[in-house]
Design an enzyme around this catalytic site. Structure first.
Site, PDB file in Angstrom:
ATOM      1  N   GLU A  36      -2.398  -8.963   2.901  1.00 25.41           N
ATOM      2  CA  GLU A  36      -2.720  -9.491   4.243  1.00 25.41           C
ATOM      3  C   GLU A  36      -4.197  -9.336   4.572  1.00 25.41           C
ATOM      4  OE1 GLU A  36      -1.651  -6.575   3.564  1.00 25.41           O
ATOM      5  OE2 GLU A  36      -2.009  -5.112   5.166  1.00 25.41           O
TER       6      GLU A  36
ATOM      7  N   HIS B 283      -3.812  -4.872  -0.429  1.00 24.33           N
ATOM      8  CA  HIS B 283      -3.362  -5.423   0.850  1.00 24.33           C
ATOM      9  C   HIS B 283      -3.414  -6.946   0.785  1.00 24.33           C
ATOM     10  CE1 HIS B 283      -3.064  -1.824   3.431  1.00 24.33           C
ATOM     11  NE2 HIS B 283      -3.950  -1.317   2.583  1.00 24.33           N
TER      12      HIS B 283
ATOM     13  N   CYS C 290       0.840  -1.206   0.000  1.00 17.68           N
ATOM     14  CA  CYS C 290       0.000   0.000   0.000  1.00 17.68           C
ATOM     15  C   CYS C 290       0.880   1.263   0.000  1.00 17.68           C
ATOM     16  CB  CYS C 290      -1.002  -0.029   1.143  1.00 17.68           C
ATOM     17  SG  CYS C 290      -2.335   1.181   0.952  1.00 17.68           S
TER      18      CYS C 290
END
Lengths: 256, 209
Positions: B189, B187, B88
């Site tokens: 994650e 993202h 990001c």
């Protein structure tokens, strides 16, 4: 391209999900982490935990829920309820939440919105706007706080403009007239609040069927739809919600 | 049997850093949130996360005395050394500058300026979107047009280093790479199974070093 997010909302009281949950094969239906993992597997795009205890001595319980969720759930989640300061927010974000949602605290102290945005970025700051119809407001909708019990005298449309100016990155709009009724979103309210809202808008309050989700996205023009009871009671799965929305021509992330 | 790779997730006090650490642990890595130069030097790979405004992240990285560490690690990776992934704003900071914070300098590992998304779409893009990616180890095991989660109002330029785009009011730079330097605007994650696949590919790349 724009896709519509489907967001189940989990009300958490003293570290347990309340409002009743009826999933099969859950070891403990009241455990927020287990339920969050289940919604993740079912294809939820995001999750929201609302801490309805929200007293300062319960804060650590919620932080622990966030910590455990972050170890198992790899989709975004927001935490609201009882966040009244930058430090409260930091604790929740450091534990693994992606966004915090504020409501009463934003009305009591609008400067908190910009403090949070400055510290963590607007994308972390969701302002939750609870509103009811009111003929005394220019837009016809008035902001309420304390879970819909206290009128603020603020016009909801003007309030949305103000919180966005102060740095809110997302608005979660709940019709307190519709909340819990299962009659569907207040579409006129969604349209009124969404018309001048440059940031993503989440619709909440009143969902009783999958068609209501479609209406909110299509007629209300929102970016995300939130529901609690239709998912919690096992009436519908997230997959069914997305299937219905896709069939209605909406773009949603398909379930793999 | 190989031992699990040690991953240094650079901790400079912004937003949610724990999810990246936990996702890597979930995949079997030893991931530490750290600002300790020795610990970072000893790691097998480096992760630079980032959320919020470009300028705020640049400042916070400097306050944590990690600017030079991150810069060196990214350069090394771009030359084929120890793997590095930016996420990001951690990706945006690899560029020279951002129009979001014109007075702040990025790490300038990639040339060019990060700029705003198109005018006719909502800012930030806060949603899942489909990737269009070119053949790159980052995307091994992903199917065409898989969905990942984005939260951003600005994006890097599309250049020869771009390995994935998404469509949000036009094509948007979604991932860049140069040798062992990887970076994603989305993202991983927070992108469910698809995102974990990307992170697992990063661990495979690390194990292969």
């Amino acid at each position: 391209m724009k896709s519509i997010r489907v967001i189940p909302c989990l009300d958490v009281h003293q570290g347990r999900v309340v409002k009743g949950v009826n999933f099969v094969n859950l070891r403990d239906a009241g455990d927020p982490v287990e339920l969050a993992a289940r919604y993740d597997q079912e294809g939820a795009d995001e999750l929201i935990f609302l801490d309805i205890t929200a007293s300062s001595d319960e804060r650590n319980t919620m932080v622990e829920v966030v910590r455990r969720t972050a170890e198992e759930v790899f989709i975004p989640f927001t935490v609201g309820g009882g966040i009244r300061s930058v430090e409260d927010a930091r604790q929740i974000l450091r534990a693994g939440a992606d966004k915090v949602s504020i409501n009463t605290a934003a009305v009591d102290s609008p400067a908190l919105i910009s403090e949070l945005a400055q510290e963590f970025g607007s994308q972390c700051v969701v302002v939750s706007v609870d509103a009811r119809r009111s003929s005394e407001m220019p837009s016809g909708f008035e902001v309420f706080i304390h879970g819909g019990r206290t009128a603020t005298g603020r016009d909801a449309v003007a309030w949305v403009e103000e919180v966005v100016q102060r740095g809110a990155g997302e608005i979660m709009q709940t019709s307190m007239d519709r909340d819990g009724t299962r009659d569907g979103f207040d579409l006129e309210m969604l349209q009124a609040l969404g018309a001048n809202c440059p940031v993503p808008l989440i619709a909440s309050g009143g969902v009783g069927s999958l068609e209501h989700l479609v209406d909110g996205a299509k007629l209300g023009g929102v970016d995300a739809v939130l529901a609690a009871s239709i998912f919690h009671f096992g009436e519908h799965t997230i997959a069914e919600a997305k299937q219905t929305m896709a069939q209605a021509g909406l773009v949603v992330r398909p379930i793999v | 049997m190989t031992s699990s790779p040690r991953i240094a997730v650079l901790d400079y006090g912004i937003g949610n850093l724990r999810s990246a650490q936990k996702a890597l642990e979930h995949l079997g890595a030893q991931a530490e949130l750290t600002a300790d130069h020795q610990q970072i030097a000893a790691a097998d790979a480096v992760v630079l996360p980032g959320v919020g405004a470009f300028g705020r992240c640049v400042e916070a990285l400097a306050q944590a005395e990690l600017t030079e560490v991150a810069h060196q690690a990214a350069i090394e990776a771009s030359q084929g050394g120890r793997p590095f992934i930016g996420i990001c704003v951690g990706m945006q900071m690899l560029f020279s500058t951002s129009s979001e914070s014109p007075n702040q300098q990025g790490l300038a590992v990639f040339p060019g300026q990060v700029g705003p998304l198109a005018d006719d779409v909502k800012h930030p893009q806060m949603q899942w979107n489909q990737l269009e990616f070119s053949a790159h180890p980052m995307f091994a095991g992903l199917s065409k047009n898989d969905w990942v989660y984005f939260v951003h109002g600005y994006a890097g330029p599309i250049t020869e280093h771009t390995v994935a785009t998404c469509d949000y009011g036009g094509p948007v730079c979604a991932a860049v790479a140069q040798k062992n330097l990887w970076a994603t605007q989305f993202h991983p994650e927070k992108s469910g199974t698809a995102g974990l696949t990307v992170l697992n590919n990063f661990l495979d790349e690390t194990a292969g070093q």
